[in-house]
Design an enzyme around this catalytic site. Structure first.
Site, short mmCIF file in Angstrom:
data_model
loop_
_atom_site.label_atom_id
_atom_site.label_comp_id
_atom_site.label_asym_id
_atom_site.label_seq_id
_atom_site.Cartn_x
_atom_site.Cartn_y
_atom_site.Cartn_z
N HIS A 39 -10.15 24.23 12.33
CA HIS A 39 -10.35 23.77 13.61
C HIS A 39 -12.23 22.78 13.17
O HIS A 39 -11.78 21.64 13.58
CB HIS A 39 -11.50 25.59 13.69
N GLU B 162 -6.01 31.01 4.08
CA GLU B 162 -6.81 31.50 4.24
C GLU B 162 -7.56 33.28 3.87
O GLU B 162 -6.86 33.55 2.93
CB GLU B 162 -5.65 33.01 5.18
ZN LIG Z 1 -8.26 29.18 11.16
#
Ligand SMILES: [Zn+2]
Length: 496
Positions: A328, A461
């Site tokens: 991001h 993650e």
């Molecule tokens: Zn992400």
């Protein structure tokens, strides 16, 4: 017959192994008890025999500072002696080389006439290059070298800058001329420069080593400066040796090993990188990583260059290009929850991974270093363009309820499936151990950045921003560092 076939197969596997090994970091130490031994070991490594040897005093670097180009010209190893009598080990080495000529650099105080007579008694012809000062010795060496279109100028009273430039100067036949104590050129040195048609003057060292007055007085100067001897050394390597895989490393605060090693470095077209005994200064780390130096010759024993440096330079990660992709950024904040925003967390963790990898001499490429948004396609293109060996994308997870928690690592099997899976497993294992999170395992799936990158690539993650226990960890500096350390260890495990 069958036995032969097995043997052939074994050789094939072995040679494959050797080829693979060659791309990883490798080291050769040319060490010894002391500087005499180092010089002798350098000589043994580079010269089965030599018709000429350059001989210098073991302590007086001033005389020998300019001698590397001369030694290179005659394909002569440089050996050291104490001044009164020829040091016995050095004498043995001169015999082994079957040398016919010895060039002594320095006056009779540095290398006495007793030594001259000893050499003559061995049937060797001796030539002495001396002078009233080290500057004059350098000038006289340059006359012996013959004409050249460029000259090098370095500080005559501090050795590192002269030795860092020595392999380059030697290969090109450029003389190394020296400044005097006041950082000015002697009149005789100025005259020498004026007498030649010099197209460029290479200055090794910043203005404190070679003054701006000197800089302004010479034809077409190019300065290699820096805040330290290490930076000067790195800048020279970056400018002149960028496409080489070999580099010599040696302790930057002693002259002898660098001096006697510099002729061999010149022969092998390798830079001399100055380091500390137990650490590699930052500019040298960057130089190793960015130039992808992977084969190192260490000059000096373990007291000069420690075994831990040797081990570090041997690691497979040295010179590898690793892309770290903080997910991001900019207009795309990613997930948010519990007062946290994904793009901020992942950038912070990525920077921490970057610094760990940099310290291990990997070349790290970050897809973003601040709050910007490169498209997914741009990230993949950047990885391909940089010739990356590995791609690691860092994200945090989110779910509509707070119940989901834990760590997972993704890979895609479109390219480099097995390697990507292995990398994912190594990182996942370390992350779960370090963070104490729920182990959600390694998963296969086509996230854009791992699907389209051709090198081994994974997407981690770290934990769930939407889970309060996970979020506490994501908010904590301690846990962010733990996460970075874990990703780093996973990468190291993968390479080992
Ligand atoms: Zn992400």
């Amino acid at each position: 017959m069958k036995k032969n076939l097995t043997a052939c197969f074994f050789v094939l596997i072995l040679s494959l192994f050797v080829t693979l090994e060659a791309s990883a970091g490798s080291t050769t130490r040319l060490g010894g008890q002391d500087r005499f031994d180092v010089a002798i070991n350098v000589s043994k490594s580079g010269w089965p025999s030599a018709s000429t040897v350059v001989l210098a005093n073991w302590e007086a670097f001033g005389d020998a500072l300019a001698a590397t180009p001369l030694a290179y010209k005659y394909n002569a190893p440089m050996l050291l002696t104490k001044p009164g009598a020829l040091t016995p080990r050095t004498k043995e080495e001169i015999k082994r080389l079957r040398a016919k000529n010895v060039i002594i650099v320095g006056g009779t105080i540095s290398v006495s006439n007793t030594i001259v007579n000893e050499l003559k008694a061995m049937g060797i012809s001796v030539k002495r290059i001396a002078g009233n000062s080290r500057m004059e010795v350098a000038n006289n060496i340059s006359k012996e070298l013959g004409a050249s279109s460029k000259v090098v100028i370095a500080d005559g009273f501090n050795f590192p800058d002269a030795l860092s430039i020595a392999p380059y100067a030697a290969r090109n036949g450029y003389p190394i001329l020296l400044t005097n104590n006041k950082h000015n050129l002697e009149q005789s040195t100025q005259n020498l420069i004026n007498s030649r048609n010099i197209s460029q003057t290479i200055i090794s060292g910043g203005p404190l080593s070679v003054s701006d007055t000197v800089y302004k007085s010479v034809p077409n100067p190019r300065r290699f400066g820096g805040n330290s001897r290490y930076e000067v050394s790195a800048n020279i390597a970056n400018a002149y040796f960028s496409s080489r895989s070999n580099a010599f490393v040696t302790k930057g605060t002693i002259f002898a090993d660098a001096l006697t090693g510099s002729v061999l470095a010149a022969k092998r077209n390798a830079p001399i990188l100055l380091i500390e005994s137990n650490s590699i200064p930052k500019p040298i780390k960057s130089s190793i990583a960015n130039n992808e130096f992977t084969n190192f010759t260490i000059l000096g024993g373990p007291i000069s260059v420690s075994e831990s440096i040797n081990n570090m330079l041997k690691k497979k990660i040295v010179g590898q290009t690793i892309v770290i992709d903080p997910g991001h950024g900019g207009k795309d904040p990613g997930a948010s929850g519990n007062g946290l925003v994904e793009k901020e967390i992942v950038l912070d963790v990525s920077k921490r991974v970057n610094s760990k990898l940099f310290n291990s001499l990997a070349k790290v490429v970050m897809t973003r270093e601040s709050d910007t948004y490169p498209t997914l396609e741009a990230r993949v293109n950047q990885a391909e363009k940089s010739g990356a060996d590995m791609f690691v994308s860092i994200h945090v997870n989110s779910f509509t309820s707070g119940a989901a928690s834990g760590t997972e690592t993704w890979y895609d099997s479109t390219y480099a499936a097995a390697a990507s899976k292995e990398l994912a497993e190594e990182i996942q294992k370390e992350l779960v151990k370090a963070l104490g999170t729920n182990d959600r395992g390694v998963k296969e799936g086509g996230f854009y950045v791992v699907k389209h990158t051709k090198m081994p690539s994974v997407l981690v993650e770290l934990a769930f921003i939407s889970n309060s226990s996970d979020a506490d960890k994501l908010a904590s500096n301690t846990y962010r560092q733990k996460a970075a350390d874990a990703i780093y260890r996973g990468i190291m495990n993968y390479y080992n």
